[in-house]
Design a protein around this motif. Structure first.
Motif, short mmCIF file in Angstrom:
data_model
loop_
_atom_site.label_atom_id
_atom_site.label_comp_id
_atom_site.label_asym_id
_atom_site.label_seq_id
_atom_site.Cartn_x
_atom_site.Cartn_y
_atom_site.Cartn_z
N TYR A 196 -16.71 11.81 -4.47
CA TYR A 196 -15.52 11.22 -3.21
C TYR A 196 -14.69 10.31 -4.03
N GLU A 197 -13.45 10.26 -3.66
CA GLU A 197 -12.52 9.08 -4.05
C GLU A 197 -11.61 8.51 -2.64
N THR A 198 -11.24 7.40 -3.07
CA THR A 198 -10.55 6.56 -1.73
C THR A 198 -9.11 6.41 -1.97
N ARG A 199 -8.18 6.15 -0.90
CA ARG A 199 -7.02 5.72 -1.23
C ARG A 199 -6.62 4.92 -0.13
N VAL A 200 -6.17 3.69 -0.28
CA VAL A 200 -5.78 2.58 0.71
C VAL A 200 -4.24 2.16 0.61
N ARG A 201 -3.48 2.59 1.78
CA ARG A 201 -2.16 2.39 1.70
C ARG A 201 -1.61 1.80 3.06
N ARG A 202 -0.45 1.33 3.06
CA ARG A 202 0.14 0.84 4.27
C ARG A 202 0.76 2.29 5.06
N ALA A 203 0.94 2.19 6.39
CA ALA A 203 1.17 3.53 7.07
C ALA A 203 2.50 3.78 6.61
N LYS A 249 -11.92 13.64 4.54
CA LYS A 249 -13.27 13.57 4.93
C LYS A 249 -13.73 12.29 5.72
N ALA A 250 -12.71 11.16 5.65
CA ALA A 250 -12.94 9.97 6.39
C ALA A 250 -11.84 9.01 6.69
N ILE A 251 -11.71 8.25 7.70
CA ILE A 251 -10.56 7.31 7.92
C ILE A 251 -10.73 6.09 8.45
N ILE A 252 -10.31 4.94 7.95
CA ILE A 252 -10.51 3.63 8.56
C ILE A 252 -9.07 3.09 9.05
N HIS A 253 -8.85 2.74 10.06
CA HIS A 253 -7.27 2.18 10.45
C HIS A 253 -7.50 0.67 10.52
N PHE A 254 -6.70 0.02 9.95
CA PHE A 254 -6.49 -1.54 10.35
C PHE A 254 -5.05 -1.89 10.63
N VAL A 255 -5.04 -2.68 11.70
CA VAL A 255 -3.71 -3.21 12.19
C VAL A 255 -3.48 -4.78 11.56
N LEU A 257 -18.20 2.97 2.41
CA LEU A 257 -17.12 3.29 1.08
C LEU A 257 -15.93 2.77 1.51
N LEU A 258 -15.31 3.03 2.58
CA LEU A 258 -14.00 2.80 2.94
C LEU A 258 -13.72 1.19 3.39
N ILE A 259 -14.67 0.56 3.99
CA ILE A 259 -14.47 -0.98 3.93
C ILE A 259 -14.49 -1.58 2.70
N VAL A 260 -15.32 -1.26 1.99
CA VAL A 260 -15.28 -1.89 0.52
C VAL A 260 -14.16 -1.43 -0.24
N ALA A 261 -13.80 -0.30 -0.11
CA ALA A 261 -12.23 0.12 -0.88
C ALA A 261 -11.17 -0.77 -0.37
N ALA A 262 -11.19 -0.98 0.99
CA ALA A 262 -10.08 -1.74 1.61
C ALA A 262 -10.10 -3.21 1.35
N LEU A 263 -11.43 -3.69 1.17
CA LEU A 263 -11.52 -5.05 0.72
C LEU A 263 -10.97 -5.32 -0.72
N GLN A 264 -11.65 -4.22 -1.51
CA GLN A 264 -11.18 -4.41 -3.06
C GLN A 264 -9.57 -4.15 -3.39
N ALA A 265 -8.98 -3.38 -2.29
CA ALA A 265 -7.40 -3.30 -2.33
C ALA A 265 -6.65 -4.24 -1.82
N ALA A 266 -7.35 -5.32 -0.97
CA ALA A 266 -6.75 -6.11 -0.27
C ALA A 266 -5.71 -7.08 -0.90
N PRO A 267 -6.07 -7.59 -2.19
CA PRO A 267 -5.24 -8.68 -2.90
C PRO A 267 -3.95 -8.03 -3.23
N ALA A 268 -3.87 -6.76 -3.62
CA ALA A 268 -2.60 -5.84 -4.06
C ALA A 268 -1.75 -5.64 -2.74
N LEU A 269 -2.27 -5.86 -1.46
CA LEU A 269 -1.66 -5.63 -0.30
C LEU A 269 -1.12 -6.84 0.40
N GLY A 270 -1.59 -8.08 -0.40
CA GLY A 270 -1.22 -9.27 0.22
C GLY A 270 -2.20 -9.75 1.28
N ILE A 271 -3.43 -9.04 1.45
CA ILE A 271 -4.32 -9.36 2.59
C ILE A 271 -5.60 -10.51 2.02
#
Length: 618
Positions: A388-395, A455-461, A486-500
């Motif tokens: 599995y691989e993950t992608r975290v992006r702005r909508a 395979k899975a989706i997580i949506h943040f506002v 998996l996706l929550i960890v990926a989102a937390l790890q990608a957060a600094p690059a998104l300014g989160i």
């Protein structure tokens, strides 16, 4: 220096007793307080309605001394008065709830029905007590007519169908009682089928197979005909009356809310959920603050804190309370913060109760290292080794094709027939206006899957400029457990690059009770309360959601429910469950558009078990 004589003291006692007795007499003569009249009259209308129904069904259930006077009345009035008494009683039962809620239309109808019921009881049952009670209620209604000024509720055509089903079933049951209320005058021995057939014909205005001696056939015929006519008239009225649509967020309202969120959106993690388009909104007089709400079963339900400048909150709250009073809705707030609860209680006199805690993760402090994160770390590594691989992006960075595929997959993977969520749900994915939203997806190559490698989706506002709030989690049921972690960890790890800098996860109801109840030394009451919550978790995932959030070592922010009175809590809780999608009272849609053909979905109980297993997995 002064002196007091004991005899003078004792002389005051009779005077005080007389004064108290005179005050009681004055209170009785003055009558009830105006604000208590609607509840009093509503309860009394229920009683009068039952008396009227009993008078129509059992004309001799109570002996009367006025039979001599009744003999000079025209005989044809008997059966007609029975039908009038029966119809009036049924209508008063239907109006009692509206009268308790200060509804103006219910007051108008009751002012007409109470004299009609009094006349029917006098002519048919000769009941002086019933007449005096009806006239006494009529006097209260006329004297305190200013208390009945509430506007109508939002409504839809479904109420006509509900009225037809409820009134039809009630008329059928009451009709069987009417047909069977004269056993001494019935001809022959008709069975239940014959009596039911007679009721069906009678409701439609025709004669049935059952017969009686004397004037009973006229009485039964008029009574059944009035019930059938009442069912038909009320259903037709509800079906063809002008529809008052429920409040919706207009484009102008949404524009104004987004402007407030752009300035003050970082204060509350639930702020962006105010943009749900099935909510209404009231703004403060200055326009610098707003409260969003939805009306469910007579409860005006707001969620989170008011939007906008804290100094302008009182103006928006006052508008909210004015709207609730104008429609006689029960005001309530779900999930407000501690600051919001303090402002609500200070400005309105309402009460607040801690409802649970929100899990907030500070991105700078999050790490997978350490013994406390071992389970999450091992699960994430195992899934990554599975391909599995993950992608975290702005909508806004996703293509239209990707967004459409994500929307279809999220709808297909939903475990329930309807979308759940109200206080922490937006109800949409990939809207052009929500370009700052963050979407995390998990992918694995699969040629036979309907949505390709998705395979899975997580949506943040968005949560201000530097935060985001979890909105939904969906996964393919054929995917490996642990997709959410998996996706929550990926989102937390990608957060600094998104300014989160901060991420709000799920809301854990009664978290403090669960946490304290499992510790050593917890008392019997706390243990019993925790046991009840664990039992309810079989259906509502209270404990499992708390433990899932606790995996990520968050800080807990308390959330509160604001209410007017303790006796309103059951009603508010039921309305909140309706708003969140756990309880459905709407009739089914027989002609609803069918979804496109797709892979077979698992049974509901298997779906729930899979969701629970996913949340509990470590």
């Amino acid at each position: 220096m002064s002196a007091t004589v004991d005899g003078d003291k004792s002389a005051l006692v009779p005077k005080r007793a007389t004064h108290r007795a005179m005050n009681r007499v004055r209170r009785v003569l003055r009558g009830p307080r105006p604000e208590a009249v609607p509840a009093l009259v509503g309860s009394a209308c229920t009683l009068v309605g039952l008396i009227d129904i009993a008078a129509g069904v059992f004309p001799r259930f109570r002996h009367s001394r006025m039979h001599t006077l009744a003999e000079v009345l025209p005989g044809a009035l008997g059966p007609f008065a029975a039908a009038l008494s029966l119809s009036t009683g049924v209508l008063l039962l239907l109006l009692a709830h509206g009268i308790k809620r200060h509804k103006r239309r219910a007051w108008r109808a009751a002012v007409i029905l109470l004299p009609a019921g009094a006349v029917a009881q006098f002519v048919y049952r000769h009941s002086v007590v019933g007449v005096l009670l009806s006239l006494g209620l009529l006097t209260l209604l006329l004297r305190h007519r200013g208390e009945f000024a509430a506007l109508p509720d939002p409504r839809s055509r479904w109420r006509a169908l509900a009225n037809f089903v409820v009134m039809g079933a009630g008329s059928l049951g009451l009709g069987l009682v009417i047909v069977s209320a004269h056993p001494g005058r019935i001809v022959g021995s008709p069975g239940l089928t014959d009596r039911l057939e007679h009721v069906m014909y009678g409701l439609a205005g025709f004669e049935g197979p059952v017969d009686w001696t004397g004037n009973v056939p006229w009485t039964v015929g008029y009574s059944l005909g009035s019930l059938g006519l009442l069912t038909a008239v009320t259903t037709i009225y509800l079906a063809f009356r002008p529809e008052h649509p429920a409040a919706r967020l207009t484009p102008d309202d949404e524009r104004r809310l987004r402007a407030l969120l752009a300035t003050h959106g970082g204060r509350d993690s639930l702020g962006h959920f105010a943009l749900r388009r099935d909510k209404g909104v009231v703004f403060s007089p200055s326009g610098k603050a707003a409260v969003c709400y939805r009306v469910v079963s007579g409860v005006m339900l707001a969620s989170g804190d008011p939007i906008g400048d804290v100094e302008a909150w009182p103006g928006a709250i006052e508008r909210f309370m004015d709207e609730a009073r104008a429609h006689s809705w029960t005001p309530a707030v779900m999930g407000c913060s501690e600051t919001g609860g303090e402002v609500w209680t200070r400005e309105t006199g309402l009460d607040a109760l801690e409802l649970g805690d929100e899990a907030v993760v500070d991105v700078a402090d999050f790490s997978l290292t350490g013994r406390a994160m071992r389970n999450v770390r091992q699960m994430v590594k195992r899934i990554e080794r599975g391909g599995y691989e993950t992608r975290v992006r702005r909508a806004r960075d996703l293509t239209d094709e990707e967004l459409e595929r994500i929307r279809r997959a999220a709808a297909d993977w939903r475990g329930t027939d309807t979308e759940r969520g109200f206080s922490m749900a937006l109800g949409r994915i990939g809207d052009p206006a929500d370009g700052d939203a963050v979407i995390a997806t998990a992918h694995k190559a699969d040629e036979h899957a309907p949505y390709g490698d998705l395979k899975a989706i997580i949506h943040f506002v968005p949560w201000g400029d530097d935060g985001m709030s979890l909105e939904l989690m969906r996964r393919d049921r054929s995917a490996d457990p642990g997709m959410n972690e998996l996706l929550i960890v990926a989102a937390l790890q990608a957060a600094p690059a998104l300014g989160i800098e901060r991420v709000s996860l799920n809301f854990a109801m009664f978290r403090s009770a669960l946490a304290r109840g499992e510790k050593i030394g917890a008392g019997p009451v706390l243990r019993m309360w925790r046991g009840l919550l664990v039992f309810l978790s079989r259906w509502f995932q209270i404990e499992s959601l708390y433990k899932f959030n606790a995996k990520f070592r968050p800080r807990w922010e308390p959330r509160f429910v604001v209410f007017r009175s303790t006796r309103d809590l059951p009603r508010i809780g039921f309305a909140a469950m309706q708003a969140e999608g756990f309880v459905h009272l709407k009739p089914p849609r027989p002609f609803a558009r069918r979804r496109a053909a797709r892979e077979p979905r698992p049974c509901a109980h298997l779906t729930r078990r899979a969701e629970q297993h996913e949340v509990r997995a470590a």
